[in-house]
Design a protein around this motif. Structure first.
Motif, PDB file in Angstrom:
ATOM      1  N   PHE A  13      -6.451  42.071 -34.607  1.00 47.07           N
ATOM      2  CA  PHE A  13      -6.222  43.373 -33.240  1.00 47.07           C
ATOM      3  C   PHE A  13      -7.035  43.009 -32.762  1.00 47.07           C
ATOM      4  O   PHE A  13      -6.618  43.757 -31.292  1.00 47.07           O
ATOM      5  N   PHE A  14      -8.764  42.910 -32.439  1.00 47.36           N
ATOM      6  CA  PHE A  14      -8.840  43.319 -31.047  1.00 47.36           C
ATOM      7  C   PHE A  14      -8.861  42.596 -29.971  1.00 47.36           C
ATOM      8  O   PHE A  14      -9.209  42.779 -29.329  1.00 47.36           O
ATOM      9  N   PHE A  15      -8.201  41.464 -30.088  1.00 45.60           N
ATOM     10  CA  PHE A  15      -7.758  40.258 -29.365  1.00 45.60           C
ATOM     11  C   PHE A  15      -6.812  40.933 -28.628  1.00 45.60           C
ATOM     12  O   PHE A  15      -6.290  40.506 -27.047  1.00 45.60           O
ATOM     13  N   ILE A  16      -6.044  41.902 -29.260  1.00 44.48           N
ATOM     14  CA  ILE A  16      -4.740  42.056 -27.950  1.00 44.48           C
ATOM     15  C   ILE A  16      -4.876  43.213 -27.194  1.00 44.48           C
ATOM     16  O   ILE A  16      -5.998  43.674 -26.809  1.00 44.48           O
ATOM     17  N   PRO A  17      -4.391  43.175 -25.876  1.00 42.74           N
ATOM     18  CA  PRO A  17      -4.991  43.549 -24.808  1.00 42.74           C
ATOM     19  C   PRO A  17      -4.410  44.989 -24.420  1.00 42.74           C
ATOM     20  O   PRO A  17      -3.832  45.656 -25.339  1.00 42.74           O
ATOM     21  N   MET A  18      -5.420  45.752 -24.126  1.00 47.85           N
ATOM     22  CA  MET A  18      -5.472  47.147 -24.646  1.00 47.85           C
ATOM     23  C   MET A  18      -4.708  48.222 -23.829  1.00 47.85           C
ATOM     24  O   MET A  18      -4.423  48.358 -22.047  1.00 47.85           O
ATOM     25  N   ASP A  19      -2.794  47.762 -23.850  1.00 51.03           N
ATOM     26  CA  ASP A  19      -1.941  48.022 -22.628  1.00 51.03           C
ATOM     27  C   ASP A  19      -0.588  49.167 -23.950  1.00 51.03           C
ATOM     28  O   ASP A  19      -0.577  47.859 -24.520  1.00 51.03           O
ATOM     29  N   PRO A  20      -0.087  49.347 -23.934  1.00 50.64           N
ATOM     30  CA  PRO A  20       0.942  49.868 -24.018  1.00 50.64           C
ATOM     31  C   PRO A  20       2.351  48.372 -24.840  1.00 50.64           C
ATOM     32  O   PRO A  20       2.817  48.773 -24.996  1.00 50.64           O
ATOM     33  N   ALA A  21       2.303  47.895 -23.169  1.00 51.85           N
ATOM     34  CA  ALA A  21       3.475  47.202 -23.393  1.00 51.85           C
ATOM     35  C   ALA A  21       3.247  46.006 -24.535  1.00 51.85           C
ATOM     36  O   ALA A  21       4.273  45.447 -25.265  1.00 51.85           O
ATOM     37  N   TYR A  22       2.162  46.079 -25.061  1.00 53.60           N
ATOM     38  CA  TYR A  22       1.802  45.130 -26.357  1.00 53.60           C
ATOM     39  C   TYR A  22       1.850  45.772 -27.916  1.00 53.60           C
ATOM     40  O   TYR A  22       1.640  45.607 -28.958  1.00 53.60           O
ATOM     41  N   ILE A  23       2.702  46.979 -27.571  1.00 54.91           N
ATOM     42  CA  ILE A  23       2.910  48.039 -29.280  1.00 54.91           C
ATOM     43  C   ILE A  23       3.285  47.013 -30.192  1.00 54.91           C
ATOM     44  O   ILE A  23       2.980  47.497 -31.233  1.00 54.91           O
ATOM     45  N   TRP A  24       3.968  46.694 -29.918  1.00 48.64           N
ATOM     46  CA  TRP A  24       4.896  46.073 -30.850  1.00 48.64           C
ATOM     47  C   TRP A  24       3.890  45.492 -31.486  1.00 48.64           C
ATOM     48  O   TRP A  24       3.934  44.733 -33.039  1.00 48.64           O
TER      49      TRP A  24
END
Length: 446
Positions: A314-325
């Motif tokens: 989870f830490f490496f997911i971009p901090m962006d609503p586009a990656y919500i799924w």
């Protein structure tokens, strides 16, 4: 052999306590206290710390008191039956925001929060202890424990998923919304607690000590399985507590508010609902998984590994609503591990209670299970307190002005966002590693 109705009745008890009251207290209270009620970060952190120190005394005392209760309802059930209404009422009052200044709000919050901890202890410690007297069969204990977790997660799913829609339905200010929903959920929690007390049965009678003594409490610290399992319980609730306590801030600041996709409102409660549904499913799978891997300890260790790997991811997911799924997908995978290990903790406490009875000659079931409740409250509230403190260090400031209005200021948005992200991912991963290490040395191999 217990009937299905009784297992459902037992599940309803944790649906009320774990699925409603504790779920709301875990996920909504830190954000509620700072952004809606108007406490400062320091007050929020201090409140939760004081409550935990209070529980260190009240939980074991409640366990000893419950073990010695004798009534026509049994040993543990009367606490559920007579505690149901105070349980729901105090929860409702705690979500009400009075029109007071900073000092008045502080007194209200501290008084009601401490009262809530007292009544939660008075209901939940006997509820957990019921598992030790409803059946002598170990497999049936696993089934009861699994029903309990499914009940808690199913109601948690309903509570969190419905929360933003109910807020929208209620309308008005945030304070008004929380007050109305507090009353609504408080009534349901009281009804569920009462139903549990009436539907369950106590088939085994505890072997009581001849007189009241602090010996059962002293014996705990000579009980190696209890010491290790309680530390596991603290870690387990630290893991859950950090994620739940920071989820509201994650959406408020990292996602810049709710994310709406095809009419679905994804806010912090709905986001965690995906995990609740997964936990509900895998809580039911847990007994089967335990048999497949060859024991509770091994199943718990595999579940901890799942939590470590997915939290780091989870830490490496971009901090962006586009990656919500993508975020939702990782939350679901993490919840596979949580769903597997959640029922195991309580079933393992039953093993520890049996071990203590065999070793000491008298029952200390209530004291043993009270430590599980204490670990839950300790881990959840300390994590909530640390979330508030760490966000304060990063640059998050909250409070109430002279007019009684809630004021929030962010002095360093990047630092606050990074802290939020770490509190949801890396820090829980480290805690899950510690939990795995404790399980490795846990001596009961059932």
């Amino acid at each position: 052999m217990a009937k299905l109705r009784e297992k459902i009745g037992y599940a309803v008890g944790d649906a009320a306590a774990g699925g409603i009251t504790w779920k709301v207290m875990s996920i909504a209270f830190p954000l509620f206290f700072t952004n809606v009620f108007g406490l400062t970060v320091a007050d929020t952190a201090t409140l939760m710390l004081i409550a935990r120190m209070f529980d260190v005394v009240t939980d074991p005392m409640m366990g000893m008191l419950a073990d010695r209760t004798q009534s026509r309802w049994g040993t543990y059930r009367p606490w559920l039956i007579y505690g149901a209404i105070p349980f729901g009422l105090i929860f409702a009052l705690l979500l009400y925001t009075p029109e007071f200044g900073p000092v008045g709000k502080r007194i209200w919050a501290y008084t009601l929060y401490l009262l809530m901890m007292v009544v939660y202890t008075a209901v939940n410690v006997p509820y957990g202890s019921l598992l030790g007297v409803m059946t002598p069969d170990d497999n049936e204990k696993n089934q009861f424990s699994s029903f309990r977790m499914v009940g808690a997660y199913a109601m948690g799913f309903i509570t969190l998923l419905s929360f933003p829609y109910l807020q929208k339905l209620v309308g008005g200010s945030d304070q008004h919304q929380y007050a109305v929903l507090g009353a609504f959920f408080g009534i349901i929690a009281a009804a569920g607690t009462l139903a549990c007390g009436l539907l369950t049965k106590e088939r085994l009678k505890p072997i009581r000590a001849e007189k009241f003594s602090f010996k059962p409490f002293a014996d705990l610290f000579r009980n190696r399985p209890w010491v290790i399992l309680t530390l596991v319980g603290v870690c387990m609730n630290f893991f859950n507590g950090f994620r739940y306590a920071v989820a509201g801030y994650l959406f408020e600041y990292c996602m810049h508010g709710d994310v709406t996709i095809s009419g679905l409102i994804i806010n912090y409660t709905v986001f965690m609902t995906f995990g609740e549904l997964t936990c509900m499913v895998f809580g039911g799978v847990s007994p089967w998984f335990t048999k497949v891997v060859g024991g509770k300890r091994k199943a718990f260790m595999w579940a901890a590994i799942i939590c470590v790997v997915t939290s780091i991811a989870f830490f490496f997911i971009p901090m962006d609503p586009a990656y919500i799924w993508v975020m939702v997908g990782i939350v679901i995978l993490t919840s596979v591990g949580i769903g597997i290990y959640s029922p195991l903790l309580w079933s393992m406490y039953a093993d520890v209670a049996d071990y203590a009875t065999e070793k000491n000659g008298t029952s200390s079931t209530g004291v043993i299970f009270s430590s599980g409740t204490m670990a839950m409250k300790f881990g959840t509230a300390i994590s909530g307190s640390l979330v508030a403190l760490l966000l304060g260090f990063a640059g998050f400031i909250s409070g109430t002005d002279a007019a009684g209005q809630t004021v929030v200021t962010i002095t360093d948005a990047e630092a606050v966002n990074s802290m939020i992200w770490a509190l949801f991912s890396i820090i829980p991963a480290v805690i899950a590693c510690i939990m795995w290490g404790l399980l490795y040395i846990y001596p009961i191999k059932k």
